[in-house]
Design an enzyme around this catalytic site. Structure first.
Site, mmCIF file in Angstrom:
data_model
loop_
_atom_site.group_PDB
_atom_site.id
_atom_site.type_symbol
_atom_site.label_atom_id
_atom_site.label_comp_id
_atom_site.label_asym_id
_atom_site.label_seq_id
_atom_site.Cartn_x
_atom_site.Cartn_y
_atom_site.Cartn_z
ATOM 1 N N ALA A 1 -32.690 -23.308 46.205
ATOM 2 C CA ALA A 1 -33.074 -21.979 46.693
ATOM 3 C C ALA A 1 -31.841 -21.138 46.937
ATOM 4 O O ALA A 1 -30.820 -21.638 47.414
ATOM 5 C CB ALA A 1 -33.881 -22.090 47.982
ATOM 6 N N ASP A 2 -31.952 -19.868 46.612
ATOM 7 C CA ASP A 2 -30.905 -18.914 46.961
ATOM 8 C C ASP A 2 -31.240 -18.179 48.247
ATOM 9 O O ASP A 2 -30.346 -17.747 48.967
ATOM 10 C CB ASP A 2 -30.693 -17.925 45.819
ATOM 11 C CG ASP A 2 -29.907 -18.546 44.680
ATOM 12 O OD1 ASP A 2 -28.695 -18.286 44.600
ATOM 13 O OD2 ASP A 2 -30.483 -19.309 43.897
ATOM 14 N N ARG A 3 -32.522 -18.043 48.530
ATOM 15 C CA ARG A 3 -32.933 -17.436 49.797
ATOM 16 C C ARG A 3 -34.392 -17.813 50.066
ATOM 17 O O ARG A 3 -35.236 -17.703 49.187
ATOM 18 C CB ARG A 3 -32.772 -15.913 49.763
ATOM 19 C CG ARG A 3 -32.943 -15.237 51.122
ATOM 20 C CD ARG A 3 -32.739 -13.721 51.020
ATOM 21 N NE ARG A 3 -31.380 -13.346 50.670
ATOM 22 C CZ ARG A 3 -30.544 -12.692 51.484
ATOM 23 N NH1 ARG A 3 -30.927 -12.358 52.700
ATOM 24 N NH2 ARG A 3 -29.336 -12.355 51.074
#
Length: 376
Positions: free
Chosen positions: A255-257
């Site tokens: 995940a990036d965010r």
């Protein structure tokens, strides 16, 4: 930035740091070449992040912090007060955070470092004390990321063993690159696969090619082969067919965010995988450190999605090779998409696995309990 031809014992070490020196593995050249670039300061760090020399949300944050740490370490003469030092550092951090807007780890790291700087400036009598506090905090981030990744791997492997029926022969599909090359070491989603393999219960890992920048075929396949993990590379478009054939027990991505409700921004194509997994009744997991969770965002609709250069689609090798598409064609090239929380079975963190109460995640409560327990 200058090429470094020095030999490194671990070809999968994306970040090579000692105080005063930082080298980043140029991931654009993998798997055919292993080239390290010398990073001399924040400007080099910004361009390395923006140009995809280094990628992966945790690695981006650490590379940014350490690029400034190197610049600070090599300052020969700084004339100014502790407040001047704080202003210098904060300005550099504000610049670094503009390099990749989607990954929350970078902005989270900047916020934490600014807190350290502010506290140091309030009590220090000289600039060097502020710089020293910043250096120690940046270096702590490097150490803490590796520990967090190993914990993610252990929690993930344990959870899969207890929640999947045939847990002694697991086949796991992953997307993009979430291993040692995307972090300070070991990895998030790929760290879970490493832990499952170490437990002797991995039948096979499947990795997507992850177009257009091919992080899966260039990087994840490289890591899996390096670690002698049984693995198969597939085209992005083959994922649904692989699931239909009954060859996938779980899908695990990074995940990036992550928004407060569990909506997750990750590499483009993640949403498609989640939809396919849902249709085939295959659990879909996100593996990410708590630093990837952004409680200030109520849902994924608030996540800013970065758009990359059209060249990544118009040219081969993710934009680095020859032209392959017709001149004049329009291009839409988002780097990320958002997977809704209702498609996600659990979020694997260094503090445990966040599962749903009813049909929703209570991430805020999980983080509160996890962090309060560790402080007792």
């Amino acid at each position: 930035m200058a090429d470094s031809n020095s030999k490194h014992q671990d070809s999968l070490q994306s970040i090579c740091y000692k105080r005063g020196s930082l080298q980043l593995l140029d991931q654009r050249k993998l798997p055919l070449e292993t080239v390290y670039l010398e990073i001399k300061g924040a400007d080099d760090g910004w361009h390395a992040i923006r140009d995809m020399v280094v990628r992966g949300a945790p690695a981006i944050a650490i590379a940014a912090a350490l690029s400034l740490a190197v610049e600070v370490s090599n300052l020969e003469d700084f004339i100014g007060t502790s407040d001047d030092a704080a202003s210098f550092l904060n300005s550099k951090l504000d610049y670094l955070v503009t390099s990749r807007p989607t990954a929350v780890n970078l902005s989270d790291a900047v916020t934490k470092l600014k807190g350290v700087i502010s506290n140091a400036a309030a009590t220090a009598f000289e600039a060097m004390s502020v710089f020293q506090a910043f250096l120690e905090a940046a270096e702590d981030m490097l150490r803490e990321d590796v520990a967090a990744n190993r914990a993610i791997g252990l929690y993930g492997a344990s959870f899969l063993q207890s929640h999947i029926k045939d847990s002694k022969n697991l086949s796991i599909l992953t997307h993009c690159n979430t291993g040692s090359l995307a972090t300070a070491g070991y990895g998030t989603a790929l760290g879970v696969i490493r832990s499952v393999h170490a437990e002797g219960i991995l039948l096979r890992a499947y990795c997507t090619e992850t177009r257009p920048f091919n992080q899966g075929s260039r990087l994840t396949a490289f890591e899996l082969v390096h670690d002698n993990i049984p693995a198969t590379l597939i085209a992005d478009s083959a994922a649904a067919a692989l699931m239909q054939a009954g060859r996938v027990d779980a899908v695990i991505v990074g995940a990036d965010r992550v928004a407060a409700n569990g909506d997750t921004a990750n590499k483009i194509g993640t949403y498609s995988l989640a939809l396919s997994a849902k249709h085939h009744h295959i659990p879909f997991f996100v593996a990410a450190p708590l630093t990837s969770i952004d409680l200030t965002l109520s849902s994924g609709q608030e996540i800013v999605i970065e758009e990359r250069s059209p060249k990544e689609l118009l040219n081969s090798r993710g934009g680095l090779g020859e032209q392959v598409a017709a001149s004049g064609i329009c291009v839409w090239n988002p780097a990320f998409d958002v997977t809704p929380a209702d498609l996600i079975a659990g979020i694997i963190t260094e503090k445990g696995v966040i599962t749903k109460t009813g049909d929703v995640f209570d991430i805020k409560d999980f983080i509160h309990n996890a962090t309060s327990h560790c402080c007792k």
